[in-house]
Motif scaffolding. Structure first.
Motif, mmCIF file in Angstrom:
data_model
loop_
_atom_site.group_PDB
_atom_site.id
_atom_site.type_symbol
_atom_site.label_atom_id
_atom_site.label_comp_id
_atom_site.label_asym_id
_atom_site.label_seq_id
_atom_site.Cartn_x
_atom_site.Cartn_y
_atom_site.Cartn_z
ATOM 1 N N GLY A 79 0.878 -1.180 0.156
ATOM 2 C CA GLY A 79 -0.025 0.074 0.016
ATOM 3 C C GLY A 79 0.720 1.202 -0.142
ATOM 4 O O GLY A 79 2.029 1.200 0.176
ATOM 5 N N VAL A 80 0.158 2.411 -0.169
ATOM 6 C CA VAL A 80 0.877 3.828 -0.196
ATOM 7 C C VAL A 80 0.945 4.408 1.052
ATOM 8 O O VAL A 80 -0.384 4.290 1.892
ATOM 9 N N VAL A 81 2.021 4.869 1.591
ATOM 10 C CA VAL A 81 1.912 5.695 2.739
ATOM 11 C C VAL A 81 1.512 7.187 2.561
ATOM 12 O O VAL A 81 2.061 7.732 1.431
ATOM 13 N N ILE A 82 0.357 7.511 3.020
ATOM 14 C CA ILE A 82 -0.263 8.931 3.012
ATOM 15 C C ILE A 82 0.380 9.954 3.750
ATOM 16 O O ILE A 82 0.750 9.463 5.098
ATOM 17 N N PRO A 83 0.996 10.840 3.266
ATOM 18 C CA PRO A 83 1.625 11.945 4.088
ATOM 19 C C PRO A 83 0.589 12.685 5.069
ATOM 20 O O PRO A 83 -0.537 12.631 4.972
ATOM 21 N N THR A 84 1.410 13.353 5.821
ATOM 22 C CA THR A 84 0.575 14.060 6.989
ATOM 23 C C THR A 84 0.676 15.248 6.771
ATOM 24 O O THR A 84 1.754 15.914 6.122
ATOM 25 N N GLY A 85 -0.045 16.269 7.384
ATOM 26 C CA GLY A 85 0.172 17.702 7.605
ATOM 27 C C GLY A 85 1.250 18.150 8.409
ATOM 28 O O GLY A 85 1.679 17.629 9.294
ATOM 29 N N ALA A 86 1.924 19.368 7.781
ATOM 30 C CA ALA A 86 2.935 19.810 8.625
ATOM 31 C C ALA A 86 2.701 20.581 9.707
ATOM 32 O O ALA A 86 3.186 21.085 10.561
ATOM 33 N N PRO A 259 -4.281 0.615 -2.267
ATOM 34 C CA PRO A 259 -4.580 0.647 -1.022
ATOM 35 C C PRO A 259 -3.936 1.416 -0.193
ATOM 36 O O PRO A 259 -2.666 1.794 -0.615
ATOM 37 N N ILE A 260 -4.394 1.919 0.918
ATOM 38 C CA ILE A 260 -3.651 2.800 1.669
ATOM 39 C C ILE A 260 -2.764 1.826 2.727
ATOM 40 O O ILE A 260 -3.309 1.024 3.408
#
Length: 265
Positions: A79-86, A259-260
């Motif tokens: 799956g793909v790692v979804i980034p987070t906000g800074a 997929p996440i």
């Protein structure tokens, strides 16, 4: 656009009945709206790009603005790692990366945050993530979503919500379509669980579409929800959006779901 497909998935913890439903893409807080699925009671209880403008161009950072394309074209095994906000505002992530996956990250956070029965909380989240010119529209749609959830949970239209009533969303996969420079349609597939005031638990799969544009607001660039123009919406409706289908099925792969990483499959 959102879809549920009728089909029993066996004796797993979440047996899914998926019923096909078409909802206008214009309802862009659709990921916050329960559209039903399977009811059970616990024993214990990319296509051609559009040429139209988005609904609002205000705050766009000029024609030279671009985003980095980092999203994979095929699904990685894990799956793909979804980034987070800074950054955060009132505990909600903001300042997402200026990448195509940053647009996905916004969609994920919208879905995760719009899950309760509180009108003011839902409107505040919608307003936080919306293009300021579209803020009132998204706030009203968020309130409408809460009213629907309350109705389906069998709780009062106003006031406190008695236990065990609850609503939960877990994003599990996405697809991404570039409509124009710094402008994307993000489709999100989620598991949804609604528990009524009587303790009946309904689980399902939900697929919803949001339009995202990279905008500069008050000197700060970030991804924002936008209404989208009529040509944008007509394009998405005519091409069709991925259906809500179970991971591991041929239909899931055919739909192009990515997929996440870390999400249940």
């Amino acid at each position: 656009m959102s879809n549920r497909i009728n089909d029993s998935m066996g004796e797993s913890r979440t047996t899914l009945l998926r019923v096909g439903v078409l909802v206008a893409i214009a309802v862009l807080v659709a990921t916050a709206v329960w559209l039903g699925a399977r009811g059970r009671t616990d024993d214990n209880s990319r296509t051609d790009k559009t040429s139209g403008d988005s609904s609002s161009q205000t705050g766009q950072q000029g024609q030279n603005v671009s985003v980095d394309h980092v999203a994979p074209e095929t699904a990685p095994a894990d799956g793909v790692v979804i980034p987070t906000g800074a950054d955060q505002v009132d505990g909600y992530p903001t300042r997402f990366p200026q990448t195509d996956l940053g647009a996905v990250a916004l969609q994920v956070e919208v879905a995760k945050a719009q899950v309760g029965f509180d009108y003011d909380q839902a409107a505040a989240v919608a307003g936080l993530y919306a293009n300021p010119e579209d803020k009132a529209v998204f706030e009203q749609r968020a309130r409408d979503a809460v009213a629907l959830r309350r109705q389906q949970a069998g709780v009062p239209k106003e006031g406190d919500v008695p236990p065990p009533a609850s609503y939960a969303v877990t994003p599990i996969a996405y697809t991404l379509e570039e409509l124009d420079t710094v402008y994307y349609a993000v489709n999100l597939l989620s598991y949804v669980t609604l528990t009524t005031a009587n303790g009946k638990v309904s689980d399902g799969l939900y697929a919803g579409t949001q339009l995202m544009r990279w905008l500069e607001v008050d000197g700060v660039g970030d991804w924002r929800l936008v209404q989208g123009s009529t040509p944008d919406i007509e394009h998405l409706v005519s091409t069709g959006q991925p259906k809500a289908v179970a991971p591991g099925t041929p239909e899931y792969k055919q739909a192009g779901w990515i997929p996440i990483n870390g999400a249940p499959q």
